[in-house]
Design a protein around this motif. Structure first.
Motif, PDB file in Angstrom:
ATOM      1  N   SER A 100      -8.906  82.851 -22.047  1.00 21.29           N
ATOM      2  CA  SER A 100      -7.467  82.590 -22.184  1.00 21.29           C
ATOM      3  C   SER A 100      -7.249  81.290 -22.925  1.00 21.29           C
ATOM      4  O   SER A 100      -8.133  80.416 -22.967  1.00 21.29           O
ATOM      5  N   ASP A 142      -9.256  84.834 -16.725  1.00 23.71           N
ATOM      6  CA  ASP A 142      -8.290  85.894 -17.016  1.00 23.71           C
ATOM      7  C   ASP A 142      -6.879  85.345 -16.992  1.00 23.71           C
ATOM      8  O   ASP A 142      -6.661  84.127 -16.811  1.00 23.71           O
ATOM      9  N   THR A 143      -5.884  86.229 -17.127  1.00 21.24           N
ATOM     10  CA  THR A 143      -4.489  85.777 -17.207  1.00 21.24           C
ATOM     11  C   THR A 143      -4.046  85.094 -15.920  1.00 21.24           C
ATOM     12  O   THR A 143      -3.361  84.064 -15.955  1.00 21.24           O
ATOM     13  N   LEU A 149      -2.802  81.346 -15.742  1.00 19.14           N
ATOM     14  CA  LEU A 149      -1.406  81.097 -15.337  1.00 19.14           C
ATOM     15  C   LEU A 149      -1.344  80.068 -14.215  1.00 19.14           C
ATOM     16  O   LEU A 149      -0.493  79.158 -14.225  1.00 19.14           O
ATOM     17  N   LEU A 152       0.867  81.048 -22.887  1.00 19.84           N
ATOM     18  CA  LEU A 152      -0.430  81.548 -22.447  1.00 19.84           C
ATOM     19  C   LEU A 152      -0.726  82.866 -23.141  1.00 19.84           C
ATOM     20  O   LEU A 152       0.144  83.758 -23.184  1.00 19.84           O
ATOM     21  N   ALA A 153      -1.926  82.983 -23.676  1.00 20.45           N
ATOM     22  CA  ALA A 153      -2.376  84.252 -24.264  1.00 20.45           C
ATOM     23  C   ALA A 153      -3.805  84.498 -23.840  1.00 20.45           C
ATOM     24  O   ALA A 153      -4.631  83.575 -23.847  1.00 20.45           O
ATOM     25  N   THR A 154      -4.094  85.743 -23.438  1.00 21.11           N
ATOM     26  CA  THR A 154      -5.449  86.142 -23.045  1.00 21.11           C
ATOM     27  C   THR A 154      -6.036  87.022 -24.134  1.00 21.11           C
ATOM     28  O   THR A 154      -5.345  87.906 -24.671  1.00 21.11           O
ATOM     29  N   GLN A 168      -7.746  89.698 -26.358  1.00 23.41           N
ATOM     30  CA  GLN A 168      -7.848  91.151 -26.324  1.00 23.41           C
ATOM     31  C   GLN A 168      -9.002  91.590 -27.222  1.00 23.41           C
ATOM     32  O   GLN A 168      -9.277  90.944 -28.248  1.00 23.41           O
ATOM     33  N   VAL A 228       3.928  83.891 -20.671  1.00 25.78           N
ATOM     34  CA  VAL A 228       2.729  84.675 -20.936  1.00 25.78           C
ATOM     35  C   VAL A 228       2.995  85.596 -22.103  1.00 25.78           C
ATOM     36  O   VAL A 228       4.013  86.318 -22.106  1.00 25.78           O
TER      37      VAL A 228
END
Length: 444
Positions: free
Chosen positions: A315, A373-374, A378, A409-411, A413, A442
């Motif tokens: 992330s 992870d998200t 977060l 926030l970006a996870t 892909q 997010v």
């Protein structure tokens, strides 16, 4: 004589032929005269013979006296000559013995010198290899380990410890040990406890070198123990020192090599320290102490590849201080710099050991969270937002107003590269600002 013999023969013939009377009557005046002449000559011969005998007797006595004098004088002279010859022979024998002894001692010194020279040449070869390897060391720990192995070979019967100064320069700490110490030393040493650090020069103490004993050496030291402290210094900076102890005297032929190795190590440690500073300056931003944008791009690509290879999440947080331009205009650039520095420290405090906090530019920051992870990211973003509200910054004796921070926030892909991930995190950041700031948004 012949005439007289003729007369005698004639008288004998007269005696035999005519008798005694005829023989007597034949003796006349001529015979008597001739006999008298012969008797006179005989007396002269006798007198001459006696004269010659007296002359010969005097000559013999003279020769005997001369021989007696020569004997009386010659024997002491001969003894003197023999004594002088004997003295010369004794002196010559002693000279030759002394010459042989000197020659033997000279040969022994020559052999010792050759052995010492061979050891010195071997030491120089070791030192040359050490210097070559030292240039290839990539860290101070490698250089220290390499030096310890060299000193084990140079001083096999000694024990040693290498001390490095702490960054605060208040203590020297033991980093490497080799051999067995004849006198143990402390683990932490104050600069005032070591004469080498205080004077900036090597300090020797032992039976042959009665110098002052350093305070970091154990107190119960035998009188036959020798110690040496060799400082590590370069460009006027104290880097530490090397402590050596041994039973008996220090090997004088090896100590110059040890000092040369110490000088090379000092320069190597100084250069490695400069390289590390330059490296940090090239990847860290000086105001906040965070990594710069260049390091961000390199690290993000590396961590993305690693997480993709292992199937792990990653992330990214994009952070921006709210209303920073107005804050900067109100409190000046100095106040703004103080705020940025304080937020950089806050970001480091709330980042995990494996996280990578960076200053993206201006008042924007990023935080790479590998294997997060998200949900994890977060939670981290919310903690940072809450901590920013509570942050208080003092500047010029005054406390600056509180600020808030917006976070996007970006996870990652699958199939997404670093640029696309940062673009999505940046879009989420602007979403957080549009929806009221002081929050985490997010990316969808």
């Amino acid at each position: 004589g012949d005439q007289r013999l003729g007369q005698i023969d004639r008288n004998l013939q007269s005696y035999h032929q005519e008798g005694l009377a005829a023989a007597q009557s034949a003796i006349g005046d001529e015979v008597l005269k001739l006999s008298g002449s012969i008797r006179g000559q005989a007396r002269q011969l006798l007198e001459q013979e006696q004269l010659l005998l007296r002359e010969r007797d005097r000559s013999s006595r003279h020769s005997a006296n001369l021989l007696r004098v020569l004997a009386v004088l010659g024997i002491p002279f001969g003894i003197l000559v023999v004594g002088l010859v004997y003295q010369r022979l004794v002196r010559e024998i002693r000279r030759r013995s002394r010459a042989e002894r000197d020659n033997t001692e000279a040969n022994a010194r020559l052999v010792a010198s050759v052995e010492q020279l061979e050891h010195h040449v071997d030491g120089l070869a070791e030192l040359n290899r050490y210097g070559s390897l030292l240039l290839s060391c990539g860290s101070a720990d490698e250089a220290v380990e390499l030096t310890a192995r060299l000193l084990v070979r140079l001083l096999p019967d000694s024990g040693g410890t290498l001390y490095r100064m702490r960054a605060s320069a208040d203590y020297a700490e033991a980093q490497a040990h080799w051999g067995v110490h004849a006198a143990s030393g402390a683990q932490l040493v104050l600069p005032s406890q070591c004469w080498a650090l205080r004077r900036g020069r090597s300090n020797f103490c032992g039976p042959q070198q009665p110098g002052p004993r350093c305070a970091h050496v154990a107190e119960d030291v035998d009188a036959g123990v020798s110690t040496a402290c060799v400082p590590l210094a370069a460009q006027g900076t104290q880097l530490g020192f090397i402590y050596i102890s041994t039973h008996g005297p220090l090997p004088e032929g090896r100590m110059p090599l040890v000092q040369s190795a110490t000088e090379q190590l000092s320069m190597a440690l100084h250069n490695l320290d400069l390289q590390e500073r330059l490296r940090l300056q090239s990847i860290r931003e000086p105001l906040t102490g965070l990594y710069n944008r260049r390091y961000l791009e390199e690290s993000l690509a590396r961590e993305l590849a690693r997480c993709e290879r292992r199937g792990l999440p990653l992330s990214l947080l994009m952070l921006d201080l709210d209303h920073f331009k107005a804050f900067n205009d109100l409190h000046g650039h100095a106040g703004g710099d103080a705020l940025l520095a304080a937020f950089g420290q806050l970001l480091q405090q709330h980042a995990r050991a494996e996280d990578i906090p960076c200053r993206y530019g201006g008042e924007e920051f990023t935080l790479i969270l590998p294997e997060a992870d998200t949900g994890t990211a977060l939670a981290c973003g919310n903690r940072i937002v809450a901590a920013a509200r509570q942050m208080r910054v003092a500047h010029l004796g005054q406390e600056l107003p509180a600020v808030t921070v917006s976070v996007g926030l970006a996870t990652w892909q699958p199939g997404e590269n670093g640029t696309a991930l940062m673009r999505r995190a940046d879009a989420a950041l602007y979403q957080a600002k549009r929806t009221g700031r002081d929050r985490v948004a997010v990316a969808g």
